[in-house]
Structure formats: structure tokens, C-alpha cells
Design an enzyme around this catalytic site. Structure first.
Site, PDB file in Angstrom:
ATOM      1  N   ARG A 214       5.126  -1.993   7.770  1.00  0.00           N
ATOM      2  CA  ARG A 214       5.688  -2.015   6.423  1.00  0.00           C
ATOM      3  C   ARG A 214       6.425  -0.718   6.144  1.00  0.00           C
ATOM      4  O   ARG A 214       5.831   0.353   6.216  1.00  0.00           O
ATOM      5  CB  ARG A 214       4.584  -2.253   5.397  1.00  0.00           C
ATOM      6  CG  ARG A 214       3.902  -3.582   5.675  1.00  0.00           C
ATOM      7  CD  ARG A 214       2.927  -3.995   4.611  1.00  0.00           C
ATOM      8  NE  ARG A 214       2.428  -5.331   4.962  1.00  0.00           N
ATOM      9  CZ  ARG A 214       1.786  -6.131   4.160  1.00  0.00           C
ATOM     10  NH1 ARG A 214       1.541  -5.749   2.922  1.00  0.00           N
ATOM     11  NH2 ARG A 214       1.380  -7.315   4.562  1.00  0.00           N
ATOM     12  N   GLU A 216       7.110   0.999   3.754  1.00  0.00           N
ATOM     13  CA  GLU A 216       6.834   1.512   2.412  1.00  0.00           C
ATOM     14  C   GLU A 216       7.013   3.016   2.439  1.00  0.00           C
ATOM     15  O   GLU A 216       6.480   3.681   3.312  1.00  0.00           O
ATOM     16  CB  GLU A 216       5.404   1.138   2.005  1.00  0.00           C
ATOM     17  CG  GLU A 216       5.153  -0.352   2.166  1.00  0.00           C
ATOM     18  CD  GLU A 216       3.750  -0.769   1.755  1.00  0.00           C
ATOM     19  OE1 GLU A 216       3.185  -0.150   0.845  1.00  0.00           O
ATOM     20  OE2 GLU A 216       3.242  -1.741   2.340  1.00  0.00           O
ATOM     21  N   ARG A 222      -4.068   5.383   0.939  1.00  0.00           N
ATOM     22  CA  ARG A 222      -4.485   4.074   1.435  1.00  0.00           C
ATOM     23  C   ARG A 222      -3.354   3.234   2.016  1.00  0.00           C
ATOM     24  O   ARG A 222      -3.530   2.055   2.289  1.00  0.00           O
ATOM     25  CB  ARG A 222      -5.189   3.303   0.320  1.00  0.00           C
ATOM     26  CG  ARG A 222      -4.321   3.029  -0.872  1.00  0.00           C
ATOM     27  CD  ARG A 222      -5.049   2.178  -1.892  1.00  0.00           C
ATOM     28  NE  ARG A 222      -4.096   1.520  -2.748  1.00  0.00           N
ATOM     29  CZ  ARG A 222      -3.391   2.126  -3.684  1.00  0.00           C
ATOM     30  NH1 ARG A 222      -3.559   3.408  -3.913  1.00  0.00           N
ATOM     31  NH2 ARG A 222      -2.526   1.448  -4.399  1.00  0.00           N
ATOM     32  N   HIS A 223      -2.168   3.839   2.176  1.00  0.00           N
ATOM     33  CA  HIS A 223      -1.043   3.114   2.776  1.00  0.00           C
ATOM     34  C   HIS A 223      -0.612   3.739   4.094  1.00  0.00           C
ATOM     35  O   HIS A 223      -0.546   4.962   4.218  1.00  0.00           O
ATOM     36  CB  HIS A 223       0.162   3.095   1.835  1.00  0.00           C
ATOM     37  CG  HIS A 223      -0.003   2.163   0.681  1.00  0.00           C
ATOM     38  ND1 HIS A 223      -0.475   2.585  -0.529  1.00  0.00           N
ATOM     39  CD2 HIS A 223       0.220   0.827   0.556  1.00  0.00           C
ATOM     40  CE1 HIS A 223      -0.531   1.558  -1.364  1.00  0.00           C
ATOM     41  NE2 HIS A 223      -0.127   0.472  -0.723  1.00  0.00           N
ATOM     42  N   GLU A 356      -7.816  -2.254  -3.027  1.00  0.00           N
ATOM     43  CA  GLU A 356      -7.740  -3.626  -2.518  1.00  0.00           C
ATOM     44  C   GLU A 356      -8.025  -3.636  -1.008  1.00  0.00           C
ATOM     45  O   GLU A 356      -7.526  -2.798  -0.281  1.00  0.00           O
ATOM     46  CB  GLU A 356      -6.320  -4.150  -2.778  1.00  0.00           C
ATOM     47  CG  GLU A 356      -6.064  -5.520  -2.205  1.00  0.00           C
ATOM     48  CD  GLU A 356      -4.562  -5.812  -2.102  1.00  0.00           C
ATOM     49  OE1 GLU A 356      -3.855  -5.673  -3.101  1.00  0.00           O
ATOM     50  OE2 GLU A 356      -4.124  -6.191  -0.997  1.00  0.00           O
ATOM     51  N   SER A 359      -5.979  -9.798   0.729  1.00  0.00           N
ATOM     52  CA  SER A 359      -5.383 -10.825  -0.140  1.00  0.00           C
ATOM     53  C   SER A 359      -5.457 -12.135   0.598  1.00  0.00           C
ATOM     54  O   SER A 359      -5.391 -12.171   1.824  1.00  0.00           O
ATOM     55  CB  SER A 359      -3.900 -10.574  -0.409  1.00  0.00           C
ATOM     56  OG  SER A 359      -3.690  -9.330  -0.942  1.00  0.00           O
ATOM     57  N   ARG A 407      -8.625  -0.002   5.926  1.00  0.00           N
ATOM     58  CA  ARG A 407      -9.181   0.101   4.566  1.00  0.00           C
ATOM     59  C   ARG A 407     -10.647  -0.319   4.535  1.00  0.00           C
ATOM     60  O   ARG A 407     -11.447   0.249   3.792  1.00  0.00           O
ATOM     61  CB  ARG A 407      -8.380  -0.762   3.593  1.00  0.00           C
ATOM     62  CG  ARG A 407      -7.026  -0.178   3.269  1.00  0.00           C
ATOM     63  CD  ARG A 407      -6.396  -0.949   2.143  1.00  0.00           C
ATOM     64  NE  ARG A 407      -5.017  -0.523   1.923  1.00  0.00           N
ATOM     65  CZ  ARG A 407      -4.271  -0.964   0.930  1.00  0.00           C
ATOM     66  NH1 ARG A 407      -4.764  -1.847   0.074  1.00  0.00           N
ATOM     67  NH2 ARG A 407      -3.034  -0.523   0.789  1.00  0.00           N
TER      68      ARG A 407
END
Ligand code: ATP
Ligand code: AMO
Length: 433
Positions: A214, A216, A222-223, A356, A359, A407
Site C-alpha cells: 500500500r 500510503e 501502525r501503518h 483496527e 476488516s 498488528r
């Protein structure tokens, strides 16, 4: 194999037996008449004791001359010795230096001198010699093993889907473009589309533990830009079925770690509380009410739940919970809306109080509905042709989820930064080692 035993396998009761140990020189303490070489291997430390006046002269020279963190092979006899750590020492007959370490060291693996995360990650090979760093990855291995056990027990088939792909999956997060011969391609951000396609094959229940990418840009605790995702997809199942699979998988992983990683948990000073199932279910609307009762800034129905609210809910609830019944507008196009109330959907998040973890959802399996959901999200169905085709030739109803491995380990062990739970993390600033 050069060694006969790991340090951790030696017991004082083995007094008199001959062993060969191999590992790094943790420490040398030369007291004149007696010289201690502490050897470190994966399973612990062993004190090698040399009586310098009586021992072979060459052996004494070798031990005195070896630098810290060099790799040595030690053949000798076990001696029960109450004064030594773990109640034994090794009286060496031969010490061979297999690889010399330069000095000074870029990092102190004994942990006596602390270091910043960045310094530790730059010299990760040395950092991982620290028992506390290594313990995280022994535990991570146990977590993966437990997850696989859970999946195999429940009749899942492990699959590997492509990581080089032609289109986006989630339609939200940014992609890393790569050059693929004459064409543009991307690193996959989720196995979502492939695991759904596999539901059209009759494989029925699949799982994959593999990388997601990703692009991002944000720098959070946490990423990551490359993460390991634990993905499942199950045919003839709904969101409730896969939530129950997920809570059991997470709870079993905690239990397994508490059973087989006692030593590692002790090194890390972690006292594991095994989360009790079933986890609490809180609907999106209830979560909004809880947040607004606190008198903090209120959120509109239909907003994504922001990080601040997530933390507030986490502190209120204090344990793992599911956030369910999200607005359909917030969740991706592949999420199944409730038949009688299409403004909410069968998507869910698994939350740890601090972040989180996963999902998931029951998926749309109706071709026409899927096309209209894709259009509603402002995406073009033509670019999803390969994904959509299987929905026209017999697609069972299905559900699944994706869980971030790092995570899960980060929250299990209370690690401050997700990078601590990844051997060689990839982030905006870090591409080596
Ligand atoms: P999603 O599943 O929605 O893609 P995610 O799994 O990547 O999210 P989340 O922890 O849900 O990870 O991250 C999304 C949340 O993180 C959003 O609410 C967003 O506001 C918040 N966020 C993103 N970047 C930052 C940042 N740099 N600092 C703080 N919060 C951030
Ligand atoms: P989502 O985008 O929520 O869902 O990702 C699933 C889980 O993967 C982990 N994760 C990350 N971990 C570290 N760094 C990141 N940049 C990162 N991005 C995601 C999180 C997250 O909860 N296709 C859906 C899953 C599904 O519905 O089956 C998906 O990808 O723990």
C-alpha cells in the site's frame, strides 16, 4: 550440523557429558586466572569457563583474542556449577573461531547500551541477536502456526494469489506502479478479488498468508507500505459465520502463544490475557451514540470512524470488539448491503482497543448488484472484467476477512511501533535493509 546442543537444552544433570555448542560471543570476562566466554545461540546463553593456568595455551590465546560477536564453535564437557547462570558451565577442550566480528559494533546486542528504533532497524541483523527482539519473531511464528492450525482443522485450503496485478482492488488506497515489460502493472494491495474469484471454483474455503502493498504516505505507528495479511474466504457463509471464525482464530493464537512461548513472553515481560469469545458486537450506530454521549466532537451518520473516536471507544470498551452494520457508503463495493435495509451493510471491523486489526464482510455475489455497487463508488466496471466474469457463471454466496499479522502481534505484545513486529519493515523512508 556442527553443534550437538543449543545452550537452552543443557541441564546441570548432564554433568560430564561432551557437547559441542556454536554461536556468537556474547561477552568475554578475563579475570586473569579464570576467563569466561559467554556464548549465545538461539535458545540461550552458556558460560564457557577457561582456567588459564591449566588449560591448553593455544586455547587460552584463542579465547583471549576473540572479539565480541565473533562466531565460535566450542567442544567441551558440561560441569554442574551452582555459581554459573542456569547452573552449568562448559569446560572447553577446543574453541574454534569460525568468523571474526569487526569492532566497534554498530549496535550492542547485549542490550546494555540502549538504541533508538531507527538505529536498531539499520543494524537489524545485530538487533535480532538481542533476545527481546528475537522473541517477537518466535512468537510471530507461533501465531502463524496457530492460525494455520485453525484453518486446516476447519477444512481450509491454503492458496497463493498473484502479487503483480493489472488493477486496483480496494479503490481507495494508493498503489505502487511497476513496469511489467511493455505494460503498466501494480503490486497488489489485497488478495480480495482473487480470493473471491476462487469462490466460483468450488474450492469453498481458502486462506492465504501473504504480502500486501500500500502506497500510503503517512507515517504512523501502525501503518507499513508492505504488510502481511492473513486472508480467508468462505463459500455459503455470511458475515456472522466469518466473525465467529475470526474471534476463534485470534483467541486460539493467544492461547497457543501462552502455551508454547512462555520463555519469550517472560523475556518481553508480557503477561498474556487470552481474549474471551464471543467478542462484543457494537453496531456503527451504537458506536456513534457512545462517542456523542461523551460530549466530544460529534460525527455525522455516514462518516468513517476517525482514529480519535476509535481510541475513545477502545478505552471505553477495553477489550477486543467487532464494529458491525456499517453504512454501505463507507465500506467497499464488494460488501453486501442488508436486503431489508440497504443503507447499512454486512461489513465489520475487528478492533483491539488501540487499533483496527481486521476488516471483513459478507460479499455481494449477485452480478447485477455488484455492477451497480461498483458504479456507485465511481469506479468503472470495465476495468474489473476479469473479476466480474466469474459472477456470471455460478457464484456461491460467500464471506471473508483480512487480518494484519503485524498488528495482531503488535497488540498482543503491547509493542509501541508496528515496525518492531516486522523483520525488515518497509515505510516511506526505509527501503534497506
Ligand atoms: P482501511 O481498512 O480503512 O484501509 P487501514 O486498515 O489502512 O484502514 P486504519 O487503522 O483503519 O488502517 O487507518 C485508517 C484510519 O487511520 C483513518 O481513520 C485515518 O483517518 C487514520 N490515519 C491515516 N493516516 C493517519 C495519520 N498519519 N495519522 C493519524 N491517523 C491517520
Ligand atoms: P483492510 O484494508 O482493512 O481490508 O486491510 C485488512 C487489514 O490489514 C491490515 N493492514 C495493514 N497493516 C499494516 N500496514 C498497512 N498499511 C495496512 N493496511 C492494512 C490491517 C487491516 O485491518 N480486502 C479487505 C479485507 C477483506 O474484506 O477480506 C482489506 O484489505 O490490520
Amino acid at each position: 550440523i556442527l553443534r550437538t546442543h543449543y545452550s537452552g537444552e543443557i541441564r546441570p544433570e548432564m554433568d560430564g557429558s561432551e557437547v559441542t555448542l556454536a554461536g556468537h560471543v556474547h561477552e568475554i570476562r578475563d579475570l586473569g586466572g579464570i576467563c569466561f566466554l559467554v556464548l549465545r545461540d538461539r535458545e540461550g546463553l552458556a558460560q564457557v569457563t577457561v582456567l588459564t593456568k591449566r588449560a591448553d595455551r593455544k586455547l587460552v590465546e584463542t579465547v583471549r583474542g576473540v572479539s565480541r560477536e565473533s562466531v565460535v564453535l566450542v567442544r567441551g564437557r558440561v560441569k554442574a556449577e551452582p555459581k554459573a547462570p542456569n547452573g552449568f558451565e562448559i569446560l572447553p577442550e577446543a574453541v574454534e573461531v569460525l568468523s571474526r566480528a569487526d569492532s566497534p559494533l554498530p549496535l550492542d546486542p547485549t542490550g546494555k547500551v540502549g538504541a533508538e528504533l531507527d538505529t536498531r532497524l539499520d543494524a537489524r541483523f545485530l538487533d535480532l541477536r538481542r533476545p527481546a527482539s528475537m522473541a517477537v519473531f518466535k512468537i510471530e511464528s507461533a501465531v502463524m502456526r496457530s492460525l494455520r492450525n485453525t484453518f486446516y482443522e476447519k477444512g481450509f485450503i491454503e492458496v497463493c494469489t498473484p502479487k503483480i496485478v493489472a488493477t486496483a482492488t480496494e479503490g481507495g488506497t494508493a498503489l505502487f506502479p511497476i513496469s511489467y515489460f511493455e505494460r503498466e502493472a501494480f503490486l497488489n494491495q489485497s488478495p480480495q478479488l482473487y480470493k473471491q474469484i476462487l469462490m466460483a471454483t468450488g474450492l469453498d474455503r481458502v486462506f492465504e498468508i501473504g504480502p500486501i502493498f500500500r502506497a500510503e504516505e503517512h507515517d504512523t505507528r501502525r501503518h507499513l507500505n508492505e504488510a502481511i495479511s492473513v486472508d480467508v474466504e468462505v463459500s455459503y457463509a455470511d458475515h456472522e459465520d466469518v466473525m465467529s471464525l475470526l474471534e476463534n482464530a485470534v483467541s486460539s493464537a493467544y492461547r497457543y502463544v501462552s502455551e508454547i512461548c512462555e520463555k519469550e513472553l517472560q523475556i518481553l515481560g508480557v503477561d498474556l490475557d487470552i481474549p474471551k469469545t464471543p467478542f462484543r458486537r457494537i453496531t456503527y450506530t451504537e458506536a456513534l451514540e457512545m462517542a456523542s454521549e461523551s460530549g466530544r466532537k460529534s460525527m455525522e451518520w455516514g462518516d468513517d470512524i476517525d482514529t480519535e473516536t476509535e481510541h475513545y471507544l477502545g478505552s471505553l470498551i477495553g477489550e477486543h470488539y467487532f464494529l458491525t452494520d456499517w453504512p454501505s457508503s463507507v465500506k467497499p463495493y464488494y460488501t453486501q448491503p442488508y436486503e431489508d435495509k440497504p443503507e447499512i451493510c454486512k461489513g465489520f471491523d475487528l478492533m483491539h482497543p488501540s487499533m483496527e486489526l481486521a476488516s471483513g464482510a459478507q460479499r455481494v455475489h449477485d452480478y447485477e448488484l455488484l455492477i451497480s455497487r461498483i458504479k456507485e463508488k465511481g469506479l468503472n466496471p470495465e476495468s474489473f472484467e476479469f473479476y466480474l466474469k466469474p459472477f456470471r457463471y455460478g457464484m456461491p454466496p460467500h464471506a471473508g476477512w483480512g487480518l494484519g499479522l503485524a498488528r495482531l502481534v503488535q497488540t498482543m505484545l503491547g509493542l509501541e511501533n508496528i515496525r518492531d513486529a516486522v523483520l525488515f519493515p518497509r515505510d516511506r523512508r526505509r527501503l534497506v535493509p
